[in-house]
Design a protein around this motif. Structure first.
Motif, PDB file in Angstrom:
ATOM      1  N   VAL A 157      38.588  48.721  44.475  1.00  0.00           N
ATOM      2  CA  VAL A 157      39.869  48.066  44.806  1.00  0.00           C
ATOM      3  C   VAL A 157      39.935  47.771  46.306  1.00  0.00           C
ATOM      4  CG1 VAL A 157      41.036  49.231  42.906  1.00  0.00           C
ATOM      5  CG2 VAL A 157      41.095  50.296  45.173  1.00  0.00           C
ATOM      6  N   THR A 158      40.739  46.783  46.669  1.00  0.00           N
ATOM      7  CA  THR A 158      41.380  45.823  45.799  1.00  0.00           C
ATOM      8  C   THR A 158      40.533  44.550  45.771  1.00  0.00           C
ATOM      9  OG1 THR A 158      42.781  44.885  47.568  1.00  0.00           O
ATOM     10  CG2 THR A 158      43.703  46.691  46.272  1.00  0.00           C
ATOM     11  N   VAL A 179      30.002  41.251  40.453  1.00  0.00           N
ATOM     12  CA  VAL A 179      31.292  41.944  40.494  1.00  0.00           C
ATOM     13  C   VAL A 179      31.712  42.269  39.065  1.00  0.00           C
ATOM     14  CG1 VAL A 179      33.717  41.738  41.166  1.00  0.00           C
ATOM     15  CG2 VAL A 179      31.917  40.802  42.656  1.00  0.00           C
ATOM     16  N   LEU A 180      32.026  43.533  38.812  1.00  0.00           N
ATOM     17  CA  LEU A 180      32.397  43.996  37.468  1.00  0.00           C
ATOM     18  C   LEU A 180      33.898  43.783  37.261  1.00  0.00           C
ATOM     19  CD1 LEU A 180      30.234  47.252  37.433  1.00  0.00           C
ATOM     20  CD2 LEU A 180      29.646  44.994  36.487  1.00  0.00           C
ATOM     21  N   VAL A 184      37.244  46.153  38.799  1.00  0.00           N
ATOM     22  CA  VAL A 184      37.888  45.845  40.083  1.00  0.00           C
ATOM     23  C   VAL A 184      39.352  45.542  39.795  1.00  0.00           C
ATOM     24  CG1 VAL A 184      35.809  44.997  41.247  1.00  0.00           C
ATOM     25  CG2 VAL A 184      37.288  43.371  40.053  1.00  0.00           C
ATOM     26  N   GLY A 185      40.226  45.881  40.744  1.00  0.00           N
ATOM     27  CA  GLY A 185      41.647  45.693  40.491  1.00  0.00           C
ATOM     28  C   GLY A 185      42.405  45.241  41.709  1.00  0.00           C
ATOM     29  N   SER A 186      43.447  44.471  41.433  1.00  0.00           N
ATOM     30  CA  SER A 186      44.380  44.025  42.477  1.00  0.00           C
ATOM     31  C   SER A 186      45.773  44.457  42.062  1.00  0.00           C
ATOM     32  CB  SER A 186      44.330  42.500  42.599  1.00  0.00           C
ATOM     33  OG  SER A 186      45.400  42.041  43.398  1.00  0.00           O
ATOM     34  N   PHE A 191      46.184  37.377  41.985  1.00  0.00           N
ATOM     35  CA  PHE A 191      45.070  37.542  42.930  1.00  0.00           C
ATOM     36  C   PHE A 191      43.823  38.038  42.209  1.00  0.00           C
ATOM     37  CE2 PHE A 191      47.928  38.401  46.904  1.00  0.00           C
ATOM     38  CZ  PHE A 191      48.434  37.114  46.807  1.00  0.00           C
ATOM     39  N   GLN A 192      44.025  38.878  41.201  1.00  0.00           N
ATOM     40  CA  GLN A 192      42.889  39.370  40.417  1.00  0.00           C
ATOM     41  C   GLN A 192      42.165  38.192  39.766  1.00  0.00           C
ATOM     42  OE1 GLN A 192      41.442  42.220  40.006  1.00  0.00           O
ATOM     43  NE2 GLN A 192      40.463  42.230  38.008  1.00  0.00           N
TER      44      GLN A 192
END
Ligand code: C5J
Length: 217
Positions: A157-158, A179-180, A184-186, A191-192
């Motif tokens: 993150v993020t 990128v997995l 991954v998180g926002s 935005f994600q």
């Protein structure tokens, strides 16, 4: 060599020269009641990454492959924190202020450390970084050189901040980055989505994107 169905095209990597890079899965960002939430963010947007990432780390470790963890944070005297970073915006809490989990984003504090679910194992590298990118003012490049690493699977993150900055830095240094998406998180769903699209756009301008379940070792 494993090939992953990814955006914008299949991603092939040599396991012996690939590391899993886990960015900033720290209590200050992820825990309810912590710094991230004090800024008005919805931490559930980040916490949905924990289960898939924990599962993927188990698989990765079982294959004997290396994991490098990062933590964003600063020295207790804040001498490594640019005033612009410290003073920007008008947050209710700033870096270095006392928070629910100790001084916010300060090395050695409880909140600065990695969440229990994803705790590094002994022997796994933990890179402390003062910036958003994992290469800036850190030993990451040296670690990758020593390990003969040329490809990175990136989680954490993020998405649009430290993951993006790190992937851009890595791309400029010649690393191939996958990128997995589920790891991954926002805090911001928009935005994600757009952050992931930006990585894979224009034929993979920064790298590739795929869910961790698409990676078969
Ligand atoms: C932020 C990070 N969002 N790890 N840090 O400030 O992305």
């Amino acid at each position: 060599m494993p090939t992953v169905e990814a955006q914008p095209a299949p991603f092939t990597f040599a396991p012996e020269s690939t590391a899993l890079l886990v960015i900033d899965m720290q209590r200050d960002f992820l825990e309810p009641g912590g710094f991230g939430e004090s800024l008005g963010n919805d931490v559930s947007q980040l916490r949905r990454t924990i289960a898939p990432l924990a599962a993927f780390m188990t698989t990765w470790r079982a294959a004997g492959l290396p994991i490098i963890h990062t933590r964003e944070g600063h020295l207790p005297d804040l001498t490594d924190c640019p005033p612009a970073k410290l003073e920007r915006g008008a947050p209710s809490k700033r870096i270095g202020d006392p928070g629910a989990f100790g001084r916010i984003l300060i090395r050695g504090e409880y909140g600065h450390d990695i969440i229990d679910e994803l705790r590094p194992l002994p022997g796994e590298a933990v890179v402390d970084k003062p910036g958003k990118g994992a290469f800036y003012a850190t030993e990451l490049q040296e670690l990758l050189d020593k390990g003969g690493i040329r490809s990175l699977l990136v989680a954490g993150v993020t998405t649009e901040v430290c993951v993006h900055t790190t992937v851009r830095e890595a791309n400029d240094r010649g690393y191939e980055c996958l990128v997995l998406a589920d790891c991954v998180g926002s805090y911001f769903p928009e935005f994600q989505r757009v952050g992931l699209e930006m990585i894979a756009a224009q034929g993979g301008i920064f790298g590739w994107v795929a869910d961790s379940t698409s990676v078969r070792l």
